[in-house]
Design an enzyme around this catalytic site. Structure first.
Site, PDB file in Angstrom:
ATOM      1  N   PRO A  45      -2.870 -13.619 118.423  1.00  0.00           N
ATOM      2  CG  PRO A  45      -3.549 -15.030 116.484  1.00  0.00           C
ATOM      3  CD  PRO A  45      -3.442 -15.170 117.962  1.00  0.00           C
ATOM      4  CG  ASP A  46      -1.542  -7.924 115.545  1.00  0.00           C
ATOM      5  OD1 ASP A  46      -1.513  -8.799 114.701  1.00  0.00           O
ATOM      6  OD2 ASP A  46      -0.949  -7.020 115.586  1.00  0.00           O
ATOM      7  CG  PHE A  47      -8.029  -8.313 113.407  1.00  0.00           C
ATOM      8  CD1 PHE A  47      -8.192  -9.685 113.929  1.00  0.00           C
ATOM      9  CD2 PHE A  47      -9.252  -7.542 113.082  1.00  0.00           C
ATOM     10  CE1 PHE A  47      -9.423 -10.110 114.212  1.00  0.00           C
ATOM     11  CE2 PHE A  47     -10.377  -8.292 113.571  1.00  0.00           C
ATOM     12  CZ  PHE A  47     -10.462  -9.434 114.149  1.00  0.00           C
ATOM     13  NE  ARG A  48      -7.056  -3.782 109.773  1.00  0.00           N
ATOM     14  CZ  ARG A  48      -7.854  -4.042 111.081  1.00  0.00           C
ATOM     15  NH1 ARG A  48      -7.740  -4.118 112.283  1.00  0.00           N
ATOM     16  NH2 ARG A  48      -9.210  -4.219 110.975  1.00  0.00           N
ATOM     17  CD  GLN A 118      -9.822  -0.854 118.690  1.00  0.00           C
ATOM     18  OE1 GLN A 118     -10.231  -0.873 117.655  1.00  0.00           O
ATOM     19  NE2 GLN A 118      -8.579  -0.418 118.999  1.00  0.00           N
ATOM     20  CG  ASN A 119      -7.753  -6.278 122.475  1.00  0.00           C
ATOM     21  OD1 ASN A 119      -7.954  -5.904 121.688  1.00  0.00           O
ATOM     22  ND2 ASN A 119      -6.867  -6.421 123.339  1.00  0.00           N
ATOM     23  CG  ASP A 121      -8.077 -10.390 124.912  1.00  0.00           C
ATOM     24  OD1 ASP A 121      -8.458  -9.836 126.138  1.00  0.00           O
ATOM     25  OD2 ASP A 121      -7.087 -10.021 124.160  1.00  0.00           O
ATOM     26  CG  HIS A 138     -15.045  -3.392 118.879  1.00  0.00           C
ATOM     27  ND1 HIS A 138     -13.869  -3.659 118.273  1.00  0.00           N
ATOM     28  CD2 HIS A 138     -15.518  -2.181 118.785  1.00  0.00           C
ATOM     29  CE1 HIS A 138     -13.610  -2.361 117.737  1.00  0.00           C
ATOM     30  NE2 HIS A 138     -14.658  -1.662 117.782  1.00  0.00           N
ATOM     31  CB  CYS A 146     -31.467 -16.138 119.892  1.00  0.00           C
ATOM     32  SG  CYS A 146     -32.151 -16.119 118.218  1.00  0.00           S
ATOM     33  CB  CYS A 149     -36.128 -14.651 119.591  1.00  0.00           C
ATOM     34  SG  CYS A 149     -35.101 -15.618 120.563  1.00  0.00           S
ATOM     35  CB  CYS A 170     -32.218 -19.574 119.674  1.00  0.00           C
ATOM     36  SG  CYS A 170     -33.338 -18.891 120.642  1.00  0.00           S
ATOM     37  CB  CYS A 172     -36.838 -18.828 117.940  1.00  0.00           C
ATOM     38  SG  CYS A 172     -35.190 -17.803 117.327  1.00  0.00           S
ATOM     39  CB  CYS A 253       2.499  -3.161 124.610  1.00  0.00           C
ATOM     40  SG  CYS A 253       1.439  -2.437 123.206  1.00  0.00           S
TER      41      CYS A 253
END
Ligand code: CNA
Length: 277
Positions: A45-48, A118-119, A121, A138, A146, A149, A170, A172, A253
């Site tokens: 699914p896309d976001f919007r 931007q994907n 996947d 992205h 982590c 650290c 992690c 830490c 598309c």
């Protein structure tokens, strides 16, 4: 200069996909800018998009607001919603779409300058586009660190945590996060380092993005004024359509790229690769 000298460079013969296909035949440097809409046909699914988008399906995660799933401050407070989402989006579950294979054809035919995606996947890689021709604007699930650290975390162990949707920590004590850029984090260096390429493009194709997440959303404005821009999307987005050399094609598309591939004589080759993938 690969352009026919009798035709002024960077000029389309019409405002349709047939004219774009003729123009592509003379191009050597095509840039794609893509988003979640190129992967919806794969089942992600896309976001919007209303109803089917991820944001409208996140209710079960009890988030204060949908964007919080990718908010680094919220992640520190409660990493579980992100891990639930990571379980859903983990690479290997989905097949590339025709649109991904279409972009790969530009690489095969030595016409690809870059895919800015931007994907997260990684279906671009699954489609066979070489890593060095992709800018994961992205980030992606390809690495994990982590958040405190910054130490790298074991891939197999993270996979195990994601499979169970259980946050990983992690040594830490810090939380581990796949190398996906969250709201509030800087974009990967490869994004900034590749920006100048946009000005070198013969053609820019924007597909499957609402162009609402910055700085990615500003990329099409970096395209030189006389360079054709093509939008293939369900809806009009950004300011594409406002320039003389812009072409806007509204719809799915996979349908748009199929029409282009047929005009280019690439369809059979493309369909065969898609069926094998
Ligand atoms: P978005 O904001 O959800 O916009 C998607 C756009 O694509 C909208 O304009 C839709 O109308 C359009 N669209 C949806 N399906 C199709 C289709 N089949 N054919 C044509 N157009 C379609 O997504 P953006 O990528 O613009 O938003 C940026 C976010 C979304 C990035 O940070 C991504 O990481 C994030 N995201 C990624 C994935 C993924 O990796 N597949 C999935 C969901 C969200």
């Amino acid at each position: 200069e690969s352009f026919d000298p009798s035709i002024p460079p960077r000029k389309l013969a019409g405002r349709n996909l047939a004219a774009i296909a003729e123009y592509i035949k003379k191009c050597e440097k095509v840039v794609f800018m893509v988003g979640a809409g190129i992967s919806t046909a794969a089942g992600i699914p896309d976001f919007r998009s209303p109803e089917t988008g991820l944001y409208s399906n996140l209710a079960r995660l009890e988030l204060p607001r949908p964007e919080a799933v990718f908010d680094i401050c919220y992640f520190r407070e409660d990493p579980r919603p992100f891990y639930a989402l990571a379980q859903e989006l983990w690479p290997g579950k989905y097949k590339p779409t025709l649109t991904h294979i279409f972009m790969r054809m530009f690489s095969t035919h030595s016409k690809l300058l870059r895919v800015f995606t931007q994907n997260i996947d990684t279906l671009e890689l699954a489609a066979g586009i070489p890593r060095e021709q992709i800018v994961f604007a992205h980030g992606s699930f390809a690495g994990q660190h982590c958040i405190e650290c910054k130490k790298e975390y074991d891939r197999v162990e993270l996979e195990d945590h994601v499979r169970k949707a259980e946050p990983a920590f992690c040594e830490c004590g810090g939380l581990v996060k796949p190398d996906i850029t969250f709201f509030g984090e800087a974009l990967p260096a490869e994004f900034h380092e590749s920006l100048d390429l946009v000005e070198e493009a013969d053609l820019v194709v924007v597909m499957g993005s609402s162009l609402s997440v910055y700085p990615f959303a500003a990329l099409p404005q970096r395209v030189l004024d006389d360079t054709p821009r093509l939008l293939i999307n369900m809806e009009k987005v950004g300011e594409i359509g406002s320039r003389r050399e812009d072409v806007v094609w509204l719809g799915e598309c996979d349908d748009g790229v199929r029409e282009l591939a047929e005009n280019l004589g690439w369809w059979e080759e493309m369909e065969a690769i898609w069926k094998e993938s």
